[in-house]
Design a protein around this motif. Structure first.
Motif, PDB file in Angstrom:
ATOM      1  N   ASP A  13     -71.592 -18.201  -4.645  1.00  0.00           N
ATOM      2  CA  ASP A  13     -70.733 -17.829  -5.772  1.00  0.00           C
ATOM      3  C   ASP A  13     -70.892 -18.845  -6.899  1.00  0.00           C
ATOM      4  O   ASP A  13     -71.038 -18.482  -8.070  1.00  0.00           O
ATOM      5  N   LYS A  35     -64.052 -19.252  -2.955  1.00  0.00           N
ATOM      6  CA  LYS A  35     -65.430 -19.090  -3.383  1.00  0.00           C
ATOM      7  C   LYS A  35     -66.387 -19.821  -2.442  1.00  0.00           C
ATOM      8  O   LYS A  35     -66.038 -20.831  -1.834  1.00  0.00           O
ATOM      9  N   SER A 245     -74.348 -17.139  -8.501  1.00  0.00           N
ATOM     10  CA  SER A 245     -73.771 -16.321  -9.573  1.00  0.00           C
ATOM     11  C   SER A 245     -73.401 -17.173 -10.777  1.00  0.00           C
ATOM     12  O   SER A 245     -73.654 -16.805 -11.923  1.00  0.00           O
ATOM     13  N   LEU A 429     -65.690 -14.539 -11.844  1.00  0.00           N
ATOM     14  CA  LEU A 429     -66.057 -13.948 -10.550  1.00  0.00           C
ATOM     15  C   LEU A 429     -65.071 -12.878 -10.116  1.00  0.00           C
ATOM     16  O   LEU A 429     -65.458 -11.902  -9.464  1.00  0.00           O
TER      17      LEU A 429
END
Length: 434
Positions: A13, A35, A245, A429
Motif C-alpha cells: 500500500d 495499511k 501504490s 487509499l
C-alpha cells in the motif's frame, strides 16, 4: 528478513523511504490505519540523526539533542514513552569577541548587575512581553534580522536575543530565517534531555512498527523511482523491483529528486534547489566529572557557542560519576568555516569555562559539520516558497521531514509533516476502495 526474501509479486500500500524518526513515525500511523507498509533505509542502523552511539557505558547523541515539549503529543500517539527531565533555568552567558577579553556572567547577574544599562534591560523585557502575545503571521514574511533591526535599538540586547534564537532554532543566519518562525520557536522553547539518549525514542518507534507488522529493510539502497499512483516502482541497487501504490519519502530533498525518473514540477525542483541546510560543529565528551561542577550550561552572546552538561538532569551513562557534555558552534549556513579551527575554538571555549577539563575526559568525538536540519525556514507569503506535498506534481508521491512545512522546526517539523502526509495517503487509499 532480507529484502530478496520478499515475494517480488507482492504489492505494498505504502513504501516509506528513510528510517529516521519521520519515516518510522509515518510507518506507524499508516500501519495503525491497516495499511501494508514497507520501510526502506540505506543505513545499517535505523534512526537517522536520532541515533545515539554507545561509547563504553555512555550514550552519545549526534551532537546536543533536546526534545521540545511540543513533540511529545505525537510521540505518544505512535507509542513512544518519553523519559527525561527539563533542565534547570540557570547557567551563564559568555560576553565578548576575543578570548582574552571574555567575561562569564551568571544568568541572573546579567540582569541584576551593571552589564546591561537600565534602558537595555527594559528593552529586553518589553521584547519578551510583546512576543508572548503577538500575532506571528504578521512577521512571517520578513527575516529575523529585519524584524530585530526595526524593534531593537541596543546592539547588546539584539545579540542577547539572537543567542536565545540560536539555542532554540540552531540557526545562526538571522538574515535568512523567518522572523515569525524563529520567534514562534522561541516562545515554545521548553525542552527535555532524554534518559539514555534519543536512541530510546528510536527503539520505541522500531518496537511499535514491528508490533504493527511494518516490514523494515535497512542497508537497502534505492537507485530509481518510476511511475505514479497506483503503480509506483522502486528499483534497488541490486536490481530488485518493489511495487507500491503510494510512496512517502523522508530523505533529504536533493537526494530524493535525483531518484525520481518522472517529470517533477518545476516549482518543486526550484524549491529543493533553494534549500539551505542548518549545520553545527559538535564536540561531544564523556567525562568523569567537571573541574567546575556548578557550571553546567553556558551560551555565547557575541559568539555562536553552546555548552551543556546534559547529565546534570538526564541519565546518559550506566557508570556512576560518568557524564556526557556537549559543546557546539552554530555554523553560518552561507559562509564555510575551517573545521580544524572550529574544533580548536570549542576546546578554547571549554578552557575558559572549565579550566583543566582535559584531565577529566574519558572519550571524545568531533562532528565538524553535522546537519541539524535540511533547510532554514525562510520568510514566506501566502504564495510561499516552502515545500509541501501539493508541489511535487506526481500522484501518489508524498514527502515528510524537517524541511517540509512553513512554521515547524526540527523534530516538530518531522513529526508534524509525517502525520500530515499519512493522513493524505490514507485518504488517497480509502478513495481507491470506494
Amino acid at each position: 528478513m532480507k529484502l530478496n526474501q520478499i515475494d517480488g509479486h507482492q504489492k505494498w500500500d505504502v513504501t516509506v523511504l528513510g528510517g529516521g524518526i519521520a519515516g518510522l513515525t509515518a510507518s506507524i500511523y499508516l500501519a495503525q490505519a491497516g495499511k501494508k507498509v514497507l520501510l526502506l533505509d540505506k543505513a545499517s542502523k535505523l534512526g537517522g540523526r536520532g541515533i545515539s552511539n554507545t561509547i563504553g557505558d555512555a550514550y552519545l547523541n549526534l551532537g546536543a539533542h533536546a526534545l521540545y515539549i511540543n513533540c511529545i503529543e505525537i510521540l505518544n500517539e505512535v507509542g513512544v514513552t518519553v523519559s527525561g527531565r527539563v533542565p534547570k533555568l540557570s547557567g551563564a552567558f559568555i560576553l565578548g569577541d576575543q578570548f582574552s577579553q571574555m567575561k562569564i556572567i551568571e544568568a541572573f547577574n546579567l540582569f541584576l548587575g551593571n552589564h546591561l544599562k537600565w534602558k537595555e534591560k527594559m528593552e529586553f523585557i518589553r521584547f519578551y512581553r510583546h512576543i508572548r502575545k503577538m500575532d506571528l503571521e504578521e512577521i512571517n514574511h520578513i527575516s529575523l534580522e529585519e524584524y530585530l533591526n526595526r524593534k531593537i535599538t541596543s546592539r547588546r540586547v539584539k545579540n542577547l536575543i539572537l543567542a536565545f534564537i540560536r539555542v532554540s532554532t540552531f540557526t545562526s543566519n538571522s538574515e535568512l530565517i523567518s522572523a515569525g518562525v524563529a520567534i514562534g520557536q522561541l516562545r515554545s522553547a521548553k525542552v527535555m534531555y532524554i534518559n539514555e539518549g534519543w536512541q530510546s525514542i528510536v527503539n520505541d518507534l522500531i518496537k511499535k512498527a514491528n508490533q504493527l507488522g511494518v516490514t523494515i529493510q535497512n542497508s537497502t539502497v534505492v537507485s530509481k523511482i518510476t511511475g505514479t499512483y497506483p503503480n509506483i516502482n522502486l528499483i534497488l541497487k541490486n536490481d530488485t523491483r518493489i511495487n507500491t501504490s503510494c510512496l512517502l519519502s523522508t530523505i533529504n530533498p536533493i537526494d530524493f529528486v535525483k531518484l525520481i525518473d518522472e517529470p517533477i514540477s518545476d516549482s518543486f525542483l526550484q524549491k529543493c534547489n533553494q534549500t539551505i541546510p542548518v549545520k553545527a560543529a559538535c564536540l561531544d565528551l564523556v567525562m568523569n566529572g567537571l573541574p567546575n561542577p556548578k557550571l553546567n550550561f553556558a551560551l555565547g552572546v557575541d559568539q555562536p557557542w553552546y555548552f551543556s552538561n546534559h547529565s546534570s538532569v538526564a541519565k546518559l551513562s550506566n557508570k556512576e560519576g560518568e557524564i556526557v557534555v556537549h559543546l557546539m558552534k552554530y555554523l553560518n549556513s552561507v559562509n564555510e568555516t575551517d573545521s580544524e579551527k572550529d574544533e580548536v575554538e570549542l576546546e578554547s571555549l571549554l578552557d575558559l569555562l572549565q579550566p583543566g577539563w582535559r584531565d577529566y575526559v574519558i572519550s571524545r568525538r568531533y562532528l565538524p559539520k553535522l546537519i541539524v536540519s535540511n533547510d532554514i525556514k525562510k520568510p514566506f507569503h501566502k504564495l510561499d516558497n516552502h515545500l509541501s506535498n501539493s508541489d511535487i506534481g506526481l500522484e501518489g508521491i508524498y514527502i515528510a521531514g524537517d524541511w517540509v512545512g512553513e512554521t515547524e522546526l526540527l523534530l516538530n517539523a518531522s513529526l508534524t509533516s509525517a502525520k500530515n502526509a499519512t493522513k493524505l495517503i490514507n485518504e488517497k487509499l480509502e478513495l481507491q476502495l470506494i
